[in-house]
Design an enzyme around this catalytic site. Structure first.
Site, PDB file in Angstrom:
ATOM      1  NE  ARG A  56     -13.274 -87.417  23.814  1.00  0.00           N
ATOM      2  CZ  ARG A  56     -14.087 -87.127  22.799  1.00  0.00           C
ATOM      3  NH1 ARG A  56     -13.639 -87.126  21.561  1.00  0.00           N
ATOM      4  NH2 ARG A  56     -15.371 -86.860  23.016  1.00  0.00           N
ATOM      5  CG  ASP A  95     -18.629 -91.737  22.870  1.00  0.00           C
ATOM      6  OD1 ASP A  95     -18.605 -90.574  23.320  1.00  0.00           O
ATOM      7  OD2 ASP A  95     -17.609 -92.458  22.791  1.00  0.00           O
ATOM      8  NE  ARG A 131     -21.600 -86.152  24.815  1.00  0.00           N
ATOM      9  CZ  ARG A 131     -20.384 -85.903  25.265  1.00  0.00           C
ATOM     10  NH1 ARG A 131     -19.329 -86.442  24.665  1.00  0.00           N
ATOM     11  NH2 ARG A 131     -20.203 -85.112  26.288  1.00  0.00           N
ATOM     12  CG  HIS A 137     -14.187 -91.513  24.415  1.00  0.00           C
ATOM     13  ND1 HIS A 137     -15.503 -91.203  24.178  1.00  0.00           N
ATOM     14  CD2 HIS A 137     -13.727 -90.571  25.275  1.00  0.00           C
ATOM     15  CE1 HIS A 137     -15.825 -90.121  24.871  1.00  0.00           C
ATOM     16  NE2 HIS A 137     -14.762 -89.706  25.536  1.00  0.00           N
TER      17      HIS A 137
HETATM   18  N1  LIG Z   1     -14.180 -90.713  29.065  1.00  0.00           N
HETATM   19  C1  LIG Z   1     -15.108 -89.774  28.897  1.00  0.00           C
HETATM   20  O1  LIG Z   1     -16.169 -90.025  28.313  1.00  0.00           O
HETATM   21  C2  LIG Z   1     -14.865 -88.383  29.431  1.00  0.00           C
HETATM   22  C3  LIG Z   1     -15.885 -87.434  29.439  1.00  0.00           C
HETATM   23  C4  LIG Z   1     -15.624 -86.164  29.975  1.00  0.00           C
HETATM   24  C5  LIG Z   1     -14.351 -85.868  30.467  1.00  0.00           C
HETATM   25  N2  LIG Z   1     -13.385 -86.819  30.413  1.00  0.00           N
HETATM   26  C6  LIG Z   1     -12.040 -86.573  30.944  1.00  0.00           C
HETATM   27  O2  LIG Z   1     -12.101 -86.617  32.362  1.00  0.00           O
HETATM   28  C7  LIG Z   1     -11.024 -85.839  32.888  1.00  0.00           C
HETATM   29  C8  LIG Z   1     -11.577 -84.871  33.957  1.00  0.00           C
HETATM   30  O3  LIG Z   1     -12.393 -83.893  33.357  1.00  0.00           O
HETATM   31  P1  LIG Z   1     -13.041 -82.727  34.253  1.00  0.00           P
HETATM   32  O4  LIG Z   1     -13.874 -81.924  33.352  1.00  0.00           O
HETATM   33  O5  LIG Z   1     -13.626 -83.326  35.483  1.00  0.00           O
HETATM   34  O6  LIG Z   1     -11.721 -81.906  34.646  1.00  0.00           O
HETATM   35  P2  LIG Z   1     -11.531 -80.939  35.929  1.00  0.00           P
HETATM   36  O7  LIG Z   1     -10.353 -80.104  35.640  1.00  0.00           O
HETATM   37  O8  LIG Z   1     -12.823 -80.286  36.267  1.00  0.00           O
HETATM   38  O9  LIG Z   1     -11.201 -81.964  37.121  1.00  0.00           O
HETATM   39  C9  LIG Z   1     -10.029 -82.720  37.152  1.00  0.00           C
HETATM   40  C10 LIG Z   1      -9.616 -82.832  38.614  1.00  0.00           C
HETATM   41  O10 LIG Z   1      -8.491 -83.732  38.689  1.00  0.00           O
HETATM   42  C11 LIG Z   1      -7.685 -83.254  39.770  1.00  0.00           C
HETATM   43  N3  LIG Z   1      -6.341 -83.829  39.688  1.00  0.00           N
HETATM   44  C12 LIG Z   1      -5.332 -83.524  38.845  1.00  0.00           C
HETATM   45  N4  LIG Z   1      -4.255 -84.291  39.112  1.00  0.00           N
HETATM   46  C13 LIG Z   1      -4.584 -85.101  40.139  1.00  0.00           C
HETATM   47  C14 LIG Z   1      -3.921 -86.124  40.846  1.00  0.00           C
HETATM   48  N5  LIG Z   1      -2.670 -86.475  40.554  1.00  0.00           N
HETATM   49  N6  LIG Z   1      -4.585 -86.747  41.837  1.00  0.00           N
HETATM   50  C15 LIG Z   1      -5.855 -86.417  42.163  1.00  0.00           C
HETATM   51  N7  LIG Z   1      -6.547 -85.458  41.512  1.00  0.00           N
HETATM   52  C16 LIG Z   1      -5.926 -84.816  40.516  1.00  0.00           C
HETATM   53  C17 LIG Z   1      -7.693 -81.729  39.603  1.00  0.00           C
HETATM   54  O11 LIG Z   1      -7.298 -81.071  40.786  1.00  0.00           O
HETATM   55  C18 LIG Z   1      -9.149 -81.491  39.236  1.00  0.00           C
HETATM   56  O12 LIG Z   1      -9.939 -81.183  40.369  1.00  0.00           O
HETATM   57  C19 LIG Z   1     -10.375 -85.147  31.690  1.00  0.00           C
HETATM   58  O13 LIG Z   1      -9.231 -85.866  31.300  1.00  0.00           O
HETATM   59  C20 LIG Z   1     -11.446 -85.227  30.621  1.00  0.00           C
HETATM   60  O14 LIG Z   1     -10.914 -85.164  29.323  1.00  0.00           O
HETATM   61  C21 LIG Z   1     -13.616 -88.056  29.915  1.00  0.00           C
END
Ligand SMILES: NC(=O)c1ccc[n+]([C@@H]2O[C@H](COP(=O)([O-])OP(=O)(O)OC[C@H]3O[C@@H](n4cnc5c(N)ncnc54)[C@H](O)[C@@H]3O)[C@@H](O)[C@H]2O)c1
Length: 308
Positions: A88, A148, A151, A175
Site C-alpha cells: 500500500r 481488517d 477479515r 493498515h
Molecule cells: N482503506 C482501505 O481499507 C482500502 C480498501 C480497498 C481499497 N483501498 C484504496 O482505495 C482506493 C480506490 O480503490 P479502487 O479499487 O476503488 O480503485 P479504482 O481504480 O477502481 O477507483 C479509483 C477511482 O478514483 C478516480 N480518481 C482518480 N483521481 C481522481 C481525482 N483526482 N478526483 C476524483 N476521482 C479520481 C479514478 O478515476 C477511479 O475511478 C485505492 O487507493 C485503494 O488502495 C483502501
C-alpha cells in the site's frame, strides 16, 4: 443526510451501493475525474432502487464539486489501487496529490463535513488530510481497521468452524501487512476467549492470514478488493449518520493515546453524529504493545515521505 463519495471506481461504487441499500441517507453524490463515469455508475445504481427497495437518490458528477455542497459526510476513495505484489505504501506518490486536492475541494464546498479517508496508504493519507485541512481531528476518520477486523472475524470463524455471528474480534494499528495488530487476546466466541478453543499455533496462523488479507485478494483479483471495503465504509457512514455510538477501530490523530503522538493510526473509537466521539483505551498484552509501537514506527516512516 447528504453523503458524497469521491471515486466512482470499485470501492466508491460498492460503498455508494451499500449506503443506498441501507436506506438511511436522502442523497448520495458520486464524483469522479473520468468523464461521465460517476454519472453512469449513479444511473446504474438508481436502476437498482425499485429492485432493492431503497429511496436514496444517487447522482453522479464529473469533477463538479458544487454538486457536493453541504454534504454531511464525504468519503475519499479516489486514487490508484494496488496491483499484485505491491505494498500500500508504494501508492503514496500518486495518491498523496489526489487526496490533498480532493480533500481541499470537499472542505471548500462542505466546511462542516465529516471526512472518511479510504485511499491508500490510508493512515498516511488520513494524516495528510489532518495536516492540510482545517477540519477538527474528530471529523477526520481513516477506514482500515473496520475492514481488517471483518477479515479477522472471517479467519477466526474459519479456524473455529463457527458461524461468523458467534465471533468477535478487532484489529488495530496501521493498515498495512506488517502494521496490523489483530487483538487475539480480546477475541471471543460467544464471550469465551478464542484461546480456549484454538492452539497458539493456529491463532498465529489466523493472525498472519488476516494481515495479508488484502494481498491475498489482490493476487486473486488482479486489483484490490471492493465488496468488504465498501461494506466497511458504509458501516462507518451508517454509525455517524444514525448517531449509533458504535465502536470501530479507525485511524485517528493521536496525542498521547496508546503512548503515541503526531500520527494517524487505527485505535478503537466511538462513532456518532459528531464523528469520532471518543478514543477507547483497551489494555494490550505485552506482545500487542510491542507490535503497536512497531506499527506506529512504520506509519511514521511513510508519513516522512509526504511533502507537507
Ligand atoms: N482503506 C482501505 O481499507 C482500502 C480498501 C480497498 C481499497 N483501498 C484504496 O482505495 C482506493 C480506490 O480503490 P479502487 O479499487 O476503488 O480503485 P479504482 O481504480 O477502481 O477507483 C479509483 C477511482 O478514483 C478516480 N480518481 C482518480 N483521481 C481522481 C481525482 N483526482 N478526483 C476524483 N476521482 C479520481 C479514478 O478515476 C477511479 O475511478 C485505492 O487507493 C485503494 O488502495 C483502501
Amino acid at each position: 443526510m447528504k453523503i458524497t463519495v469521491v471515486g466512482a471506481g470499485a470501492v466508491g461504487a460498492s460503498c455508494a451501493e451499500y449506503i443506498a441499500i441501507k436506506n438511511f441517507a436522502s442523497e448520495v453524490v458520486i464524483l469522479d475525474i473520468k468523464e461521465g463515469y460517476a454519472e453512469g455508475k449513479a444511473m446504474d445504481l438508481m436502476q437498482c432502487a425499485s429492485l432493492n427497495g431503497f429511496d436514496t437518490k444517487i447522482t453522479g458528477s464529473t469533477s463538479d464539486y458544487s454538486k457536493t455542497a453541504n454534504s454531511d459526510i464525504c468519503v475519499i476513495t479516489s486514487g490508484i489501487p494496488r496491483k499484485p505484489g505491491m505494498t500500500r505504501e508504494e501508492l503514496i506518490g500518486i495518491n498523496a496529490g489526489i487526496v490533498k486536492s480532493v480533500s481541499a475541494s470537499l472542505v471548500e464546498h462542505s466546511p462542516n463535513t465529516i471526512l472518511i479517508v479510504v485511499s491508500n496508504p490510508m493512515d498516511t493519507m488520513t494524516y495528510l488530510v489532518h495536516k492540510t485541512t482545517d477540519l477538527p481531528k474528530h471529523k477526520i476518520i481513516g477506514m482500515g481497521g473496520a475492514l481488517d477486523s471483518a477479515r479477522f472475524k472471517y479467519r477466526l470463524a474459519e479456524a473455529l468452524e463457527a458461524p461468523i455471528s458467534d465471533v468477535d474480534g478487532m484489529v488495530i494499528g496501521g493498515h498495512s501487512d506488517k502494521g496490523m495488530v489483530p487483538l487475539t487476546s480480546h477475541a471471543t466466541r460467544n464471550s469465551i476467549k478464542v484461546s480456549e478453543f484454538l492452539s497458539e499455533e493456529r491463532l498465529n496462523q489466523v493472525k498472519e492470514d488476516t494481515k495479508v488479507g488484502g494481498a491475498t485478494l489482490t493476487k486473486l483479483l488482479g486489483t484490490s478488493a471492493w465488496y468488504a471495503p465498501g461494506a466497511a465504509v458504509s458501516g462507518l457512514v451508517h454509525a455517524i449518520a444514525c448517531d449509533q455510538k458504535k465502536m470501530f477501530p479507525c485511524s485517528t490523530y493521536l496525542e498521547g493515546e496508546y503512548g503515541l503522538n503526531d500520527l494517524c493510526i487505527g485505535v478503537p473509537v466511538i462513532l456518532g453524529k459528531n464523528g469520532i466521539e471518543k478514543i477507547v483505551n483497551v489494555p494490550l498484552s505485552d506482545a500487542e504493545k510491542a507490535h503497536m509501537a512497531e506499527s506506529a514506527e512504520g506509519v511514521k516512516k511513510t508519513n516522512g515521505l509526504l511533502e507537507l
